[in-house]
Design a protein around this motif. Sequence first.
Motif, PDB file in Angstrom:
ATOM      1  N   GLN A  36       0.855  -1.178   0.000  1.00  0.00           N
ATOM      2  CA  GLN A  36       0.000   0.000   0.000  1.00  0.00           C
ATOM      3  C   GLN A  36       0.899   1.239   0.000  1.00  0.00           C
ATOM      4  O   GLN A  36       1.793   1.353   0.841  1.00  0.00           O
ATOM      5  N   GLN A  37       0.658   2.135  -0.947  1.00  0.00           N
ATOM      6  CA  GLN A  37       1.443   3.367  -1.005  1.00  0.00           C
ATOM      7  C   GLN A  37       0.496   4.557  -0.872  1.00  0.00           C
ATOM      8  O   GLN A  37      -0.172   4.947  -1.834  1.00  0.00           O
ATOM      9  N   ALA A  38       0.433   5.120   0.308  1.00  0.00           N
ATOM     10  CA  ALA A  38      -0.371   6.318   0.527  1.00  0.00           C
ATOM     11  C   ALA A  38       0.346   7.511  -0.082  1.00  0.00           C
ATOM     12  O   ALA A  38       1.554   7.494  -0.307  1.00  0.00           O
ATOM     13  N   LEU A  39      -0.420   8.554  -0.332  1.00  0.00           N
ATOM     14  CA  LEU A  39       0.132   9.737  -0.987  1.00  0.00           C
ATOM     15  C   LEU A  39       1.281  10.323  -0.171  1.00  0.00           C
ATOM     16  O   LEU A  39       1.164  10.534   1.032  1.00  0.00           O
ATOM     17  N   GLY A  40       2.417  10.519  -0.817  1.00  0.00           N
ATOM     18  CA  GLY A  40       3.565  11.120  -0.147  1.00  0.00           C
ATOM     19  C   GLY A  40       4.364  10.170   0.723  1.00  0.00           C
ATOM     20  O   GLY A  40       5.252  10.606   1.459  1.00  0.00           O
ATOM     21  N   GLN A  41       4.065   8.884   0.634  1.00  0.00           N
ATOM     22  CA  GLN A  41       4.779   7.904   1.451  1.00  0.00           C
ATOM     23  C   GLN A  41       5.373   6.808   0.576  1.00  0.00           C
ATOM     24  O   GLN A  41       5.017   6.661  -0.593  1.00  0.00           O
ATOM     25  N   GLY A  42       6.262   6.045   1.173  1.00  0.00           N
ATOM     26  CA  GLY A  42       6.785   4.882   0.483  1.00  0.00           C
ATOM     27  C   GLY A  42       5.825   3.714   0.609  1.00  0.00           C
ATOM     28  O   GLY A  42       4.934   3.709   1.465  1.00  0.00           O
ATOM     29  N   PRO A  43       5.970   2.734  -0.247  1.00  0.00           N
ATOM     30  CA  PRO A  43       5.116   1.551  -0.162  1.00  0.00           C
ATOM     31  C   PRO A  43       5.286   0.834   1.180  1.00  0.00           C
ATOM     32  O   PRO A  43       6.395   0.766   1.718  1.00  0.00           O
ATOM     33  N   GLN A  44       4.165   0.317   1.691  1.00  0.00           N
ATOM     34  CA  GLN A  44       4.185  -0.475   2.927  1.00  0.00           C
ATOM     35  C   GLN A  44       3.729  -1.894   2.617  1.00  0.00           C
ATOM     36  O   GLN A  44       2.702  -2.087   1.966  1.00  0.00           O
ATOM     37  N   PHE A  45       4.479  -2.846   3.116  1.00  0.00           N
ATOM     38  CA  PHE A  45       4.217  -4.257   2.857  1.00  0.00           C
ATOM     39  C   PHE A  45       2.923  -4.697   3.534  1.00  0.00           C
ATOM     40  O   PHE A  45       2.743  -4.504   4.739  1.00  0.00           O
ATOM     41  N   ILE A  46       2.031  -5.288   2.729  1.00  0.00           N
ATOM     42  CA  ILE A  46       0.772  -5.808   3.279  1.00  0.00           C
ATOM     43  C   ILE A  46       0.923  -7.289   3.581  1.00  0.00           C
ATOM     44  O   ILE A  46       0.771  -7.735   4.715  1.00  0.00           O
TER      45      ILE A  46
ATOM     46  N   PRO B  79      26.741  10.898 -11.696  1.00  0.00           N
ATOM     47  CA  PRO B  79      27.663  11.997 -11.989  1.00  0.00           C
ATOM     48  C   PRO B  79      27.053  13.114 -12.827  1.00  0.00           C
ATOM     49  O   PRO B  79      27.438  14.267 -12.683  1.00  0.00           O
ATOM     50  N   SER B  80      26.110  12.789 -13.692  1.00  0.00           N
ATOM     51  CA  SER B  80      25.532  13.795 -14.568  1.00  0.00           C
ATOM     52  C   SER B  80      24.066  13.459 -14.792  1.00  0.00           C
ATOM     53  O   SER B  80      23.730  12.466 -15.438  1.00  0.00           O
ATOM     54  N   VAL B  81      23.198  14.313 -14.295  1.00  0.00           N
ATOM     55  CA  VAL B  81      21.760  14.041 -14.336  1.00  0.00           C
ATOM     56  C   VAL B  81      21.164  14.469 -15.672  1.00  0.00           C
ATOM     57  O   VAL B  81      21.520  15.524 -16.228  1.00  0.00           O
ATOM     58  N   HIS B  82      20.235  13.669 -16.160  1.00  0.00           N
ATOM     59  CA  HIS B  82      19.506  13.958 -17.385  1.00  0.00           C
ATOM     60  C   HIS B  82      18.077  14.313 -17.028  1.00  0.00           C
ATOM     61  O   HIS B  82      17.551  13.887 -15.994  1.00  0.00           O
ATOM     62  N   TRP B  83      17.421  15.108 -17.902  1.00  0.00           N
ATOM     63  CA  TRP B  83      16.048  15.524 -17.587  1.00  0.00           C
ATOM     64  C   TRP B  83      15.142  14.314 -17.364  1.00  0.00           C
ATOM     65  O   TRP B  83      14.197  14.368 -16.571  1.00  0.00           O
ATOM     66  N   SER B  84      15.443  13.202 -18.036  1.00  0.00           N
ATOM     67  CA  SER B  84      14.602  12.004 -17.900  1.00  0.00           C
ATOM     68  C   SER B  84      14.767  11.318 -16.544  1.00  0.00           C
ATOM     69  O   SER B  84      14.018  10.380 -16.229  1.00  0.00           O
ATOM     70  N   ASP B  85      15.717  11.762 -15.737  1.00  0.00           N
ATOM     71  CA  ASP B  85      15.885  11.190 -14.394  1.00  0.00           C
ATOM     72  C   ASP B  85      14.875  11.744 -13.391  1.00  0.00           C
ATOM     73  O   ASP B  85      14.768  11.226 -12.272  1.00  0.00           O
ATOM     74  N   ALA B  86      14.138  12.792 -13.785  1.00  0.00           N
ATOM     75  CA  ALA B  86      13.137  13.345 -12.877  1.00  0.00           C
ATOM     76  C   ALA B  86      12.108  12.275 -12.537  1.00  0.00           C
ATOM     77  O   ALA B  86      11.466  11.697 -13.426  1.00  0.00           O
ATOM     78  N   ALA B  87      11.958  11.980 -11.260  1.00  0.00           N
ATOM     79  CA  ALA B  87      11.093  10.896 -10.786  1.00  0.00           C
ATOM     80  C   ALA B  87      11.166  10.887  -9.269  1.00  0.00           C
ATOM     81  O   ALA B  87      11.798  11.743  -8.651  1.00  0.00           O
ATOM     82  N   GLU B  88      10.534   9.900  -8.670  1.00  0.00           N
ATOM     83  CA  GLU B  88      10.647   9.715  -7.228  1.00  0.00           C
ATOM     84  C   GLU B  88      11.512   8.486  -6.970  1.00  0.00           C
ATOM     85  O   GLU B  88      11.332   7.453  -7.621  1.00  0.00           O
ATOM     86  N   PHE B 100      10.420   0.332   2.882  1.00  0.00           N
ATOM     87  CA  PHE B 100      10.773   1.460   2.036  1.00  0.00           C
ATOM     88  C   PHE B 100      10.906   2.735   2.854  1.00  0.00           C
ATOM     89  O   PHE B 100      10.193   2.940   3.854  1.00  0.00           O
ATOM     90  N   GLY B 101      11.779   3.626   2.382  1.00  0.00           N
ATOM     91  CA  GLY B 101      11.777   4.972   2.893  1.00  0.00           C
ATOM     92  C   GLY B 101      10.608   5.744   2.287  1.00  0.00           C
ATOM     93  O   GLY B 101       9.868   5.227   1.445  1.00  0.00           O
ATOM     94  N   ALA B 102      10.472   7.008   2.702  1.00  0.00           N
ATOM     95  CA  ALA B 102       9.331   7.818   2.258  1.00  0.00           C
ATOM     96  C   ALA B 102       9.519   8.386   0.863  1.00  0.00           C
ATOM     97  O   ALA B 102       8.578   8.935   0.295  1.00  0.00           O
ATOM     98  N   GLY B 103      10.722   8.264   0.320  1.00  0.00           N
ATOM     99  CA  GLY B 103      10.966   8.703  -1.043  1.00  0.00           C
ATOM    100  C   GLY B 103      11.551  10.102  -1.129  1.00  0.00           C
ATOM    101  O   GLY B 103      11.358  10.939  -0.240  1.00  0.00           O
ATOM    102  N   THR B 104      12.284  10.347  -2.201  1.00  0.00           N
ATOM    103  CA  THR B 104      12.809  11.671  -2.539  1.00  0.00           C
ATOM    104  C   THR B 104      12.388  11.984  -3.964  1.00  0.00           C
ATOM    105  O   THR B 104      12.645  11.209  -4.875  1.00  0.00           O
ATOM    106  N   ILE B 105      11.715  13.119  -4.117  1.00  0.00           N
ATOM    107  CA  ILE B 105      11.293  13.556  -5.439  1.00  0.00           C
ATOM    108  C   ILE B 105      12.422  14.365  -6.063  1.00  0.00           C
ATOM    109  O   ILE B 105      12.872  15.362  -5.485  1.00  0.00           O
ATOM    110  N   LEU B 106      12.866  13.920  -7.213  1.00  0.00           N
ATOM    111  CA  LEU B 106      13.947  14.608  -7.926  1.00  0.00           C
ATOM    112  C   LEU B 106      13.360  15.458  -9.046  1.00  0.00           C
ATOM    113  O   LEU B 106      12.636  14.946  -9.898  1.00  0.00           O
ATOM    114  N   ARG B 107      13.677  16.726  -9.000  1.00  0.00           N
ATOM    115  CA  ARG B 107      13.320  17.630 -10.090  1.00  0.00           C
ATOM    116  C   ARG B 107      14.606  18.022 -10.809  1.00  0.00           C
ATOM    117  O   ARG B 107      15.631  18.298 -10.161  1.00  0.00           O
ATOM    118  N   VAL B 108      14.554  18.071 -12.130  1.00  0.00           N
ATOM    119  CA  VAL B 108      15.712  18.438 -12.938  1.00  0.00           C
ATOM    120  C   VAL B 108      15.378  19.711 -13.693  1.00  0.00           C
ATOM    121  O   VAL B 108      14.400  19.759 -14.451  1.00  0.00           O
TER     122      VAL B 108
END
Lengths: 114, 110
Positions: A36-46, B79-88, B100-108
Amino acid sequence: ETGVTQSPTHLIKTRGQQVTLRCSSQSGHNTVSWYQQALGQGPQFIFQYYREEENGRGNFPPRFSGLQFPNYSSELNVNALELDDSALYLCASSPSGQSYNEQFFGPGTRLTVL
Amino acid sequence: AQSVTQPDIHITVSEGASLELRCNYSYGATPYLFWYVQSPGQGLQLLLKYFSGDTLVQGIKGFEAEFKRSQSSFNLRKPSVHWSDAAEYFCAGYGNKLVFGAGTILRVKS
């Protein structure tokens, strides 16, 4: 080789309803995991299914349940939907019962609970 | 408890500049470690993984990550970011389940 597919893509339900999400695993993979991946969070294992049996579960209540079929496809069922169940639900398949083998993720089902 | 922390919610870099995304883990023992990328409407794609051995891991799309046990870190670099690398980007650890961590949103920016 077909990748992991999920259906439907989007779904809108109301609070208290029940929902079933579906996942077809990648060819040759016998293990399916749901996240489950809530908005702004990482996926959580179900939970994870291996050869049709639950093989691990995260911190989710029993109203989250699943099935795996002989062809290794899988369903995620959620009963008594709550607003906080709104999320992207991801399915991932892997080639064995140990999830530290690479998991291949589907595009997800976006569930909105109103 | 097993946990993975990504301190940066958003990062903006110029195209062609170098990139480092931070990841810290908290586990009783060294977990298996992963970096995934997620583009809008796409599932998660594995960039690279660390199980053991060489602490500098090469991945797809020109990414690499360095495991540092003393700092409990597994930072992703390019070493060198491309516009197509923009993602989370998500860092993840596996002990008995994938966390999982909460994620990092990358903007290029161009």
